[in-house]
Design an enzyme around this catalytic site. Structure first.
Site, PDB file in Angstrom:
ATOM      1  N   LYS A  11       0.930  -1.277   0.149  1.00 37.10           N
ATOM      2  CA  LYS A  11       0.050   0.098  -0.138  1.00 37.10           C
ATOM      3  C   LYS A  11       0.708   1.012   0.124  1.00 37.10           C
ATOM      4  O   LYS A  11       2.182   1.346   0.593  1.00 37.10           O
ATOM      5  CB  LYS A  11      -0.946   0.119   1.246  1.00 37.10           C
ATOM      6  CG  LYS A  11      -0.352   0.079   2.584  1.00 37.10           C
ATOM      7  CD  LYS A  11       0.088   1.260   3.147  1.00 37.10           C
ATOM      8  CE  LYS A  11       0.832   1.456   4.449  1.00 37.10           C
ATOM      9  NZ  LYS A  11       1.994   2.401   4.798  1.00 37.10           N
ATOM     10  N   PRO A  99       9.683  -4.618  -0.797  1.00 40.96           N
ATOM     11  CA  PRO A  99      10.635  -4.364   0.177  1.00 40.96           C
ATOM     12  C   PRO A  99      10.226  -4.449   1.598  1.00 40.96           C
ATOM     13  O   PRO A  99       9.015  -3.926   1.916  1.00 40.96           O
ATOM     14  CB  PRO A  99      11.055  -2.790  -0.330  1.00 40.96           C
ATOM     15  CG  PRO A  99      10.559  -2.974  -1.758  1.00 40.96           C
ATOM     16  CD  PRO A  99       9.195  -3.570  -1.772  1.00 40.96           C
ATOM     17  N   VAL A 100      11.007  -5.006   2.427  1.00 41.79           N
ATOM     18  CA  VAL A 100      10.764  -5.128   3.801  1.00 41.79           C
ATOM     19  C   VAL A 100      11.288  -3.948   4.504  1.00 41.79           C
ATOM     20  O   VAL A 100      12.125  -3.175   4.337  1.00 41.79           O
ATOM     21  CB  VAL A 100      11.774  -6.171   4.242  1.00 41.79           C
ATOM     22  CG1 VAL A 100      11.615  -6.536   5.848  1.00 41.79           C
ATOM     23  CG2 VAL A 100      11.405  -7.498   3.631  1.00 41.79           C
ATOM     24  N   ALA A 101      10.342  -3.670   5.595  1.00 46.39           N
ATOM     25  CA  ALA A 101      10.391  -2.376   6.514  1.00 46.39           C
ATOM     26  C   ALA A 101      10.806  -1.172   5.724  1.00 46.39           C
ATOM     27  O   ALA A 101      11.597  -0.337   6.138  1.00 46.39           O
ATOM     28  CB  ALA A 101      11.516  -2.830   7.719  1.00 46.39           C
ATOM     29  N   GLY A 103       7.802   0.711   4.608  1.00 41.91           N
ATOM     30  CA  GLY A 103       6.613   1.867   4.920  1.00 41.91           C
ATOM     31  C   GLY A 103       5.727   1.371   3.737  1.00 41.91           C
ATOM     32  O   GLY A 103       4.711   2.070   3.525  1.00 41.91           O
ATOM     33  N   GLY A 106       4.352  -4.467   3.753  1.00 50.92           N
ATOM     34  CA  GLY A 106       4.239  -5.807   3.177  1.00 50.92           C
ATOM     35  C   GLY A 106       4.244  -6.936   4.398  1.00 50.92           C
ATOM     36  O   GLY A 106       3.259  -7.812   4.015  1.00 50.92           O
ATOM     37  N   GLY A 107       4.672  -6.620   5.546  1.00 51.35           N
ATOM     38  CA  GLY A 107       4.516  -7.465   6.418  1.00 51.35           C
ATOM     39  C   GLY A 107       2.895  -7.758   7.111  1.00 51.35           C
ATOM     40  O   GLY A 107       2.289  -8.554   7.593  1.00 51.35           O
ATOM     41  N   SER A 108       2.222  -6.521   7.078  1.00 53.63           N
ATOM     42  CA  SER A 108       0.864  -6.428   7.475  1.00 53.63           C
ATOM     43  C   SER A 108       0.149  -7.014   6.523  1.00 53.63           C
ATOM     44  O   SER A 108      -0.797  -7.587   6.917  1.00 53.63           O
ATOM     45  CB  SER A 108       0.640  -4.750   7.691  1.00 53.63           C
ATOM     46  OG  SER A 108       1.410  -4.296   8.715  1.00 53.63           O
ATOM     47  N   ASP A 141      -1.668  -1.430  10.400  1.00 51.34           N
ATOM     48  CA  ASP A 141      -2.015  -1.510   9.035  1.00 51.34           C
ATOM     49  C   ASP A 141      -2.819  -2.712   8.598  1.00 51.34           C
ATOM     50  O   ASP A 141      -3.184  -2.643   7.448  1.00 51.34           O
ATOM     51  CB  ASP A 141      -1.016  -1.506   8.119  1.00 51.34           C
ATOM     52  CG  ASP A 141      -0.132   0.013   8.198  1.00 51.34           C
ATOM     53  OD1 ASP A 141      -0.817   1.018   8.443  1.00 51.34           O
ATOM     54  OD2 ASP A 141       1.064   0.113   7.957  1.00 51.34           O
TER      55      ASP A 141
HETATM   56  O1  C5P Z   1       1.025  -1.687  14.593  1.00 52.82           O
HETATM   57  P1  C5P Z   1       2.404  -1.603  14.229  1.00 52.82           P
HETATM   58  O2  C5P Z   1       2.953  -2.905  14.751  1.00 52.82           O
HETATM   59  O3  C5P Z   1       2.320  -1.537  12.627  1.00 52.82           O
HETATM   60  O4  C5P Z   1       3.256  -0.376  14.695  1.00 52.82           O
HETATM   61  C1  C5P Z   1       4.624  -0.235  15.168  1.00 52.82           C
HETATM   62  C2  C5P Z   1       4.807   0.772  15.957  1.00 52.82           C
HETATM   63  O5  C5P Z   1       4.529   2.068  15.269  1.00 52.82           O
HETATM   64  C3  C5P Z   1       4.106   0.757  17.297  1.00 52.82           C
HETATM   65  O6  C5P Z   1       4.450  -0.017  18.217  1.00 52.82           O
HETATM   66  C4  C5P Z   1       3.915   2.385  17.569  1.00 52.82           C
HETATM   67  O7  C5P Z   1       5.024   2.732  18.078  1.00 52.82           O
HETATM   68  C5  C5P Z   1       3.905   2.691  16.206  1.00 52.82           C
HETATM   69  N1  C5P Z   1       2.576   3.356  15.757  1.00 52.82           N
HETATM   70  C6  C5P Z   1       1.866   4.235  16.393  1.00 52.82           C
HETATM   71  N2  C5P Z   1       0.641   4.554  15.921  1.00 52.82           N
HETATM   72  C7  C5P Z   1       0.020   3.769  14.787  1.00 52.82           C
HETATM   73  C8  C5P Z   1       0.757   3.106  14.253  1.00 52.82           C
HETATM   74  C9  C5P Z   1       2.104   2.575  14.501  1.00 52.82           C
HETATM   75  O8  C5P Z   1       2.184   4.873  17.204  1.00 52.82           O
HETATM   76  N3  C5P Z   1      -1.167   4.199  14.321  1.00 52.82           N
END
Ligand code: C5P
Length: 310
Positions: A11, A99-101, A103, A106-108, A141
């Site tokens: 995305k 691509p990993v990590a 933005g 991909g993992g989500s 995500d």
């Molecule tokens: O939910 P996810 O594992 O993708 O989020 C990774 C980190 O990004 C969370 O632990 C949090 O620190 C931050 N985050 C946030 N607010 C969001 C999404 C992510 O603070 N809406």
């Protein structure tokens, strides 16, 4: 049982406003999410004897992706836990292209695909509320991907999904993923240290309104300047990695059009009226790589258009 398969798309965040911070540290957002044609592939079958732990094999281009600590396995574990049933063990296979990590989530997306596949493999009755709850526990995500939408206005921390019309034709996208580590929690922590004065909510709302009126790829590509600076995570990402600004300058100079950060980065993207135009631009970028762009991965893809898959 036969093998079940699903595509797990990447995305883009076209614009992203951070609107607050909850007591648990998560941030509330308003963002236009758009699904891309670029995708990973996830496949699953029930283990022959049905016993033991779920397993994951990672196929091509899965370098640096863990086959034990992976959202695919966590998704199956989450569903097993929330349905409280002794479902048989699963064998997953994941082929990475996203691509990993980066933005691009991909993992989500892999996790959302794994949830859907596990539910089908086990015959879990359809329950959107249960799926959404599992999705959110896996990551902010994930609900967008579970919703199956191509384009959406996403809010809350990611659990509120308002469908938006897809572009009426699919736009070409050039993705430039910088070879630097920019973990999402670090970017949000940098945001908290120095929150900007305003937020990008107005641009998010304007973009959503344009999509609701109907937007073709050419008009969308011509609008990119309007949302170029509408990612509230750009400033904190740049604080952590000043090289991002240099990279953006280099891309914009080479392409003659705006480059945006998706999510918390480190992928920058540019928008084109067609995938052919985006491919030509990506070739140009690969030829003129300036110092700020060495080691970056350049990928061409497209958005979803309502006239059919890109
Ligand atoms: O939910 P996810 O594992 O993708 O989020 C990774 C980190 O990004 C969370 O632990 C949090 O620190 C931050 N985050 C946030 N607010 C969001 C999404 C992510 O603070 N809406």
């Amino acid at each position: 049982m036969s093998c079940l398969r699903a595509e797990a798309p990447a995305k883009l965040n076209l614009a992203l406003a951070v609107t607050g911070r909850r007591a648990d540290g998560y941030h509330t957002l308003r963002s236009v999410f758009m699904r891309l044609a670029l995708h990973d592939d996830v496949a699953v079958e029930v283990a022959e004897d049905g016993r033991g732990p779920d397993r994951l094999v990672i196929g091509a281009a899965g370098d640096g992706v863990s086959d034990t600590d992976n959202l695919v396995l966590r998704a199956a574990a989450e569903l097993r836990l929330s349905t409280a049933q002794p479902w048989p063990a699963l064998r997953f296979r994941l082929t990475k292209r996203i691509p990993v990590a980066a933005g691009l989530a991909g993992g989500s997306s892999d996790a959302a695909a794994a949830l859907e596949l596990a539910a089908r493999a086990w015959g879990v009755p359809a329950d959107p509320a249960l799926h959404l709850a599992c999705a959110l526990r896996l990551g902010a995500d994930v609900p967008f991907f579970v919703s199956g939408r191509g384009t959406a206005l996403v809010h809350g921390i990611g659990e509120k999904i308002e469908a938006l019309p897809d572009l009426t034709s699919s736009a070409g996208i050039v993705l430039v993923t910088m070879a630097l580590r920019l973990p999402t929690p670090d970017v949000f922590a940098a945001y908290d240290r120095e929150p900007p004065a305003g937020d990008a909510s107005a641009v998010v709302a304007a973009l959503a309104a344009s999509l609701r009126r109907g937007l073709d790829a050419s008009t969308f590509a011509a609008m990119a300047l309007q949302f170029r600076d509408a990612n509230d995570l750009w400033a904190p990402a740049m604080l952590l990695s000043p090289g991002l600004a240099q990279a953006r300058d280099a891309i914009e100079q080479a392409l003659g059009r705006p480059a945006m950060l998706t999510g918390s980065g480190p992928t920058l993207f540019a928008v084109y009226p067609s995938q052919v135009a985006a491919s030509a631009a990506a070739d140009r970028l690969r030829r003129v790589r300036s110092t700020g762009l060495h080691d970056a991965a350049v990928i061409t893809t497209s958005t979803i258009g309502s006239g059919g898959r890109s």
